[in-house]
Motif scaffolding. Structure first.
Motif, PDB file in Angstrom:
ATOM      1  N   UNK A 146       0.955  -1.091  -0.179  1.00 11.53           N
ATOM      2  CA  UNK A 146      -0.065   0.091  -0.134  1.00 11.53           C
ATOM      3  C   UNK A 146       0.674   1.226  -0.006  1.00 11.53           C
ATOM      4  N   UNK A 147       0.478   2.402  -0.860  1.00 11.34           N
ATOM      5  CA  UNK A 147       1.474   3.462  -0.920  1.00 11.34           C
ATOM      6  C   UNK A 147       1.011   4.370   0.320  1.00 11.34           C
ATOM      7  N   UNK A 148       2.056   5.201   0.852  1.00 10.25           N
ATOM      8  CA  UNK A 148       1.646   5.936   1.918  1.00 10.25           C
ATOM      9  C   UNK A 148       2.231   7.303   1.707  1.00 10.25           C
ATOM     10  N   UNK A 149       1.592   8.226   1.815  1.00  8.28           N
ATOM     11  CA  UNK A 149       2.175   9.659   1.573  1.00  8.28           C
ATOM     12  C   UNK A 149       3.248   9.976   2.717  1.00  8.28           C
ATOM     13  N   UNK A 150       4.263  10.485   2.032  1.00 11.07           N
ATOM     14  CA  UNK A 150       5.527  11.224   2.833  1.00 11.07           C
ATOM     15  C   UNK A 150       5.703  12.607   2.885  1.00 11.07           C
ATOM     16  N   UNK A 151       5.172  13.238   1.703  1.00  7.34           N
ATOM     17  CA  UNK A 151       5.512  14.540   1.593  1.00  7.34           C
ATOM     18  C   UNK A 151       4.369  15.041   0.573  1.00  7.34           C
TER      19      UNK A 151
END
Length: 538
Positions: free
Chosen positions: A435-440
């Protein structure tokens, strides 16, 4: 000889790499310097010079070794050196292009593993070589292969010493001795000598005087009699005997006699034994190999008159059964009526039509020597053969179950697995990994270029892949009265590659560096309007 560890590029070195890529100019290595400075809490990447430089020398030669490897070499001597020192630190200086400013490109420190460089007075000359590996694209990799080597003069002095390479000299001597003593060595020479001796000895003209002397006599030991030899009476071996045998062998345990076609005129071969202790004596027949080792031994007669054979005994090409074998194949006192026949014992070689116990494995020959079996080897129930049985079908109306004497479980079918895998709740832990997770994220107009050396954001140490969306804030296009910005997306995969990772957007429109789990924006492109607006990780 100083034992230097990994050589580390400085911030200036990394900047030169970027400048070289952007301006398409080569990196020119200018000199190598050494000193006795000790590292305490200094940041190697921030160094712009050696801590305490003692000597330096221009680059002697740069050698292209292929596969992206290049050796940068310099020769440093102690000529004119007034005071000796420990050569702890080493730095490589370079510039971008012929007109660039010379800066410290990379640095390493041997610490406690530094060697002492003496003052002028005794010759001390070092060839220093640093090996760099430059990968494809804009990625620079530095091979941790920096060493200080002896000069050619020192090496020649070592090689001509009688004590040098003692292990190699010993091995060569041992190998030659082993070869010379091997029965397979010099086979051609050994064969020729043997052939020459045999040719000489077999020649009718060789040793003619000796041949004439012995041709009329049989040797006292051994020898060969050609043609048929007739024996009219007894041929005694050891001493004469009146026994009706014609070959006699004397021994401590008694005497043995062999009659060859001359016993009572019957034409029999008689083996006749006279023993001091006949109750324990045996008459044996042996089979030996070419080396004299006994392969089989059978007893023709022991002290009780019994015969004991090493293997199976055949009569008229049919195997004879032993008493033990026949007894083992019979029932006890069971009586089974079969018409007028009422046997009291049955052969155990057959399984009854009803009931009974089969011991051992049941082999099934399907033809062409393809044998399947049902057995319990190793405590497991084996159906079929692992190398010869193509498939095994479980045929039943209801679904087969697995039973361990406590629990009963239905076996899963292919459609059960397909239904499970298609479920949104299945493999939740594996789905979470992908799953992709927002970093910035930031509004394109609000992006501010970080200060030099400052990371845009930290990256979790467990990251496997980065997804970056890069937008040009000044370059726009219009479709159906809607104004949009040009953008690129990029994925960076964290594989077994060197740190740092440098990513260049197409057309030199932006440069990112991933180093020590931090993301740096190095350059916003030729138009200076590129900006990362979204960074995802997984």
């Amino acid at each position: 000889m100083s034992e230097y560890g990994a050589i580390t590029p400085t911030t200036n070195g990394l900047t030169m790499i970027t400048e070289s890529v952007v301006k398409k100019k080569p990196i020119v290595f200018t000199k190598i310097a050494i000193g006795d400075g000790a590292l305490t809490n200094q940041n190697i990447e921030a160094l712009t010079a050696l801590i305490r430089q003692k000597q330096e020398a221009p680059i002697h030669i740069v050698t292209d070794k292929g596969a992206g490897l290049a050796d940068v070499s310099a020769v440093i001597t102690n000529a004119g050196l007034s005071t000796g020192y420990y050569a702890r630190e080493l730095g490589v200086f370079a510039k971008v292009g012929d007109t660039g400013q010379e800066k410290l490109f990379a640095y390493t420190n041997a610490g406690a593993n530094a060697s002492y460089s003496p003052a002028d007075g005794s010759l001390d000359e070092k060839l220093i070589t640093v090996t760099f590996k430059i990968g494809t694209g804009a990625t620079l990799k530095v091979a941790l292969n920096s060493q200080v080597y002896l000069t050619l003069g020192n090496l020649e002095e070592h090689n001509t010493s009688s004590s040098a390479h003692a292990d190699i000299r010993t091995k060569i001597t041992n190998d030659i001795n082993t070869h010379n003593t091997s029965s397979s060595a010099h086979v051609d020479i050994r064969t020729k000598i043997t052939n020459d001796i045999n040719t000489h000895n077999s020649s009718s003209s060789a040793h003619s005087d000796i041949r004439r002397m012995f041709n009329s006599y049989l040797p006292l030991t051994g020898g060969r009699i050609s043609g048929r030899t007739y024996i009219d009476s007894m041929l005694s071996v050891g001493q004469s005997s009146a026994i009706a045998s014609n070959i006699r062998v004397d021994g401590a345990a008694g005497n043995a006699y062999i009659a060859l076609l001359n016993y009572n005129n019957t034409g029999n071969l008689l083996i006749d034994g006279y023993f001091n202790n006949p109750e324990t004596a045996v008459i044996d027949v042996t089979n030996r190999n070419a080396q004299g080792t006994i392969r089989y031994r059978s007893t023709l007669m022991d002290g009780n008159g019994n015969a004991k054979f090493a293997n199976e005994v055949y009569a008229n090409e049919k195997l004879l059964a032993t008493k033990e074998y026949v007894d083992s194949k019979k029932w006890g006192s069971t009586t089974i009526a079969d018409g007028a026949v009422t046997p009291t014992k049955l052969d155990r070689a057959y399984l009854p039509l009803t009931g009974g116990t089969l011991t051992g494995s049941l082999s099934i020959d399907g033809g062409n020597n393809i044998v399947h079996y049902i057995g319990t080897a190793g405590g497991n129930l084996n159906l079929g053969d692992a190398t010869k049985t193509k498939s095994t079908a479980l045929c039943c109306i209801n679904r087969p179950i697995w039973w361990n004497n406590t629990l009963a479980r239905n076996l899963a079918l292919e459609e059960d697995l397909n239904t499970h895998n298609a479920s949104s709740s299945a493999h939740a832990d594996i789905r979470e990994l992908f799953k992709w997770k927002k970093l910035y994220s930031v509004n394109r107009a609000a992006f501010v270029m970080p200060a030099s050396g400052t990371a845009l954001c930290d990256i979790p140490s467990t990251w496997k892949e980065l997804h970056i969306t890069w937008i040009w804030t000044k370059q726009t296009y219009t479709i159906n009265n809607v104004v949009g910005h040009y953008s690129y997306t990029a994925n960076i995969i964290n594989e077994a590659i060197a740190d740092p990772i440098i990513f260049v957007f197409p057309g030199s429109e932006g440069y990112l560096v991933v180093k020590n789990n931090k993301l740096y924006v190095i350059h916003r492109g030729d138009t200076d309007d590129g900006a990362p607006v979204l960074i995802m990780w997984r």
